[in-house]
Design a protein around this motif. Structure first.
Motif, PDB file in Angstrom:
ATOM      1  N   ALA A 163      75.473  58.636   8.351  1.00 33.84           N
ATOM      2  CA  ALA A 163      75.805  58.592   6.921  1.00 33.84           C
ATOM      3  C   ALA A 163      75.761  57.150   6.446  1.00 33.84           C
ATOM      4  N   TYR A 164      75.041  56.899   5.352  1.00 33.80           N
ATOM      5  CA  TYR A 164      74.860  55.545   4.823  1.00 33.80           C
ATOM      6  C   TYR A 164      75.314  55.511   3.358  1.00 33.80           C
ATOM      7  N   TRP A 165      76.251  54.608   3.055  1.00 33.40           N
ATOM      8  CA  TRP A 165      76.791  54.480   1.699  1.00 33.40           C
ATOM      9  C   TRP A 165      76.529  53.067   1.198  1.00 33.40           C
ATOM     10  N   GLN A 166      75.738  52.950   0.135  1.00 32.01           N
ATOM     11  CA  GLN A 166      75.483  51.659  -0.496  1.00 32.01           C
ATOM     12  C   GLN A 166      76.619  51.408  -1.482  1.00 32.01           C
ATOM     13  N   ILE A 167      77.631  50.647  -1.042  1.00 35.29           N
ATOM     14  CA  ILE A 167      78.846  50.467  -1.834  1.00 35.29           C
ATOM     15  C   ILE A 167      78.547  49.710  -3.120  1.00 35.29           C
ATOM     16  N   THR A 168      77.859  48.572  -2.989  1.00 35.46           N
ATOM     17  CA  THR A 168      77.381  47.794  -4.133  1.00 35.46           C
ATOM     18  C   THR A 168      75.953  47.380  -3.813  1.00 35.46           C
ATOM     19  N   ALA A 169      75.367  46.557  -4.669  1.00 37.33           N
ATOM     20  CA  ALA A 169      74.000  46.115  -4.423  1.00 37.33           C
ATOM     21  C   ALA A 169      73.870  45.333  -3.127  1.00 37.33           C
ATOM     22  N   ASN A 170      74.957  44.705  -2.655  1.00 34.80           N
ATOM     23  CA  ASN A 170      74.890  43.846  -1.481  1.00 34.80           C
ATOM     24  C   ASN A 170      75.743  44.314  -0.296  1.00 34.80           C
ATOM     25  N   TRP A 171      76.509  45.383  -0.470  1.00 31.87           N
ATOM     26  CA  TRP A 171      77.394  45.851   0.599  1.00 31.87           C
ATOM     27  C   TRP A 171      77.091  47.304   0.941  1.00 31.87           C
ATOM     28  N   TYR A 172      77.153  47.626   2.243  1.00 27.83           N
ATOM     29  CA  TYR A 172      76.946  49.006   2.664  1.00 27.83           C
ATOM     30  C   TYR A 172      77.912  49.346   3.804  1.00 27.83           C
ATOM     31  N   LEU A 173      78.138  50.640   3.990  1.00 27.67           N
ATOM     32  CA  LEU A 173      78.907  51.162   5.114  1.00 27.67           C
ATOM     33  C   LEU A 173      78.072  52.230   5.794  1.00 27.67           C
ATOM     34  N   ASP A 174      77.943  52.123   7.115  1.00 24.22           N
ATOM     35  CA  ASP A 174      77.171  53.098   7.876  1.00 24.22           C
ATOM     36  C   ASP A 174      78.037  53.671   8.997  1.00 24.22           C
ATOM     37  N   VAL A 175      78.062  54.990   9.104  1.00 27.86           N
ATOM     38  CA  VAL A 175      78.831  55.678  10.142  1.00 27.86           C
ATOM     39  C   VAL A 175      77.893  56.637  10.859  1.00 27.86           C
ATOM     40  N   SER A 176      77.863  56.578  12.194  1.00 23.69           N
ATOM     41  CA  SER A 176      76.962  57.443  12.943  1.00 23.69           C
ATOM     42  C   SER A 176      77.669  58.032  14.156  1.00 23.69           C
TER      43      SER A 176
END
Length: 289
Positions: free
Chosen positions: A203-216
């Motif tokens: 699962a990939y979440w683009q929080i803002t234009a420069n930040w992301y969270l990835d959970v696998s």
């Protein structure tokens, strides 16, 4: 200025095409107690063929550590470097992924990972939010354990099912089958693994234009050369990343891995997000080419 949707997803595709099955799930574990090389696995390919450059790739440098004191038997600390070259055409992609690590404790061992040469089919759109592609590759022996076990080659077939329900939220599921061809069926007293079946969910979440969270998360079923099913295995990883410059990403993450007992042997140990003996933490920097 906020990027357009096409520019936004093209940027995501360049930044997130990293840590393939070799850094992850391809060379999942040199040892089950240590998971330093198992980082969050990202294979999102949201850009169209027209948007993607023919040649691309990345170079990643990282540092991994668990929380044990340096003089402890369970202490793990390592520097690693990983890279990928990707050639894209209308008939698909050809990728070559390789890397290695340098451990700084317990003899300061170093090792390459088994490199992966891979072909991927073009991305096929099933709907506006769902797409699919296939993969065929082979691992070549380079890792210390692979050479000791006399691995000759390891073909792998895989699929990628992508789902993007929201502009900033994407998922993929990837089933993977690997066959290990060894020169001998045993290594000393050990019976070697012949077949591996993995299921990876990311699962990939683009929080803002420069930040992301990835959970696998990954679940693995394995059999040895005599057809006996070995203990099932899992890996769970989380990564927070910051794109501080175009095509540069700084990330921190956590990995945990373990095993579930085969029902023929005993009951399941259960699953824990964090476990002191198997959890590691890492800091990495990636330059996309």
């Amino acid at each position: 200025m906020q990027p357009t949707n096409n520019q936004y997803y093209s940027s995501i595709s360049r930044r997130r095409n990293k840590w393939s099955v070799l850094f992850c799930l391809q060379v999942m574990l040199a040892s089950f107690s240590f998971v330093g090389q198992v980082l969050a696995v990202n294979e999102f390919e949201l850009a169209t063929d027209a948007q993607a450059a023919k040649w691309s790739g990345y170079v990643n440098v990282g540092f991994t550590r668990n929380i044990y004191d340096s003089d402890s038997y369970y202490a793990y600390q390592a520097y690693n470097i990983d890279s990928r070259i990707d050639y894209k055409a209308n008939w698909g992609n050809v990728l070559f992924t390789l890397g290695g690590e340098k451990q700084t404790l317990h003899g300061k061992e170093s090792s390459f990972y088994d490199p992966l040469l891979e072909y991927r089919t073009p991305l096929y759109a099933l709907s506006d939010t769902v797409s699919l592609k296939g993969s065929l590759g082979v691992y070549l022996p380079a890792e210390r354990e692979s050479k000791l076990d006399r691995l000759q080659y390891a073909p792998r077939i895989a699929g990628y099912l992508f789902w993007s329900p929201l502009d900033n939220l994407s998922f993929y599921f990837s089933p993977r089958y690997r066959y290990n061809a060894y020169q001998y069926k045993t290594a000393g007293e050990r019976v070697l693994v012949e077949q591996q079946l993995d299921g990876l969910l990311d699962a990939y979440w683009q929080i803002t234009a420069n930040w992301y969270l990835d959970v696998s998360g990954r679940y693995r079923i394995s059999k040895n050369y005599y057809g006996r099913r070995l203990d099932d295995q899992f890996t769970f990883a989380q990564e927070l990343g910051w794109s501080f410059k175009p095509d540069w990403v700084l990330a921190v993450g956590h990995n945990n891995s373990g095993r579930f007992y085969n029902p023929e042997v005993g009951t399941s140990q259960g699953f824990e997000i964090y476990d002191k003996k198997s959890s590691t933490f890492y800091l990495s920097i990636t330059k996309y080419l």
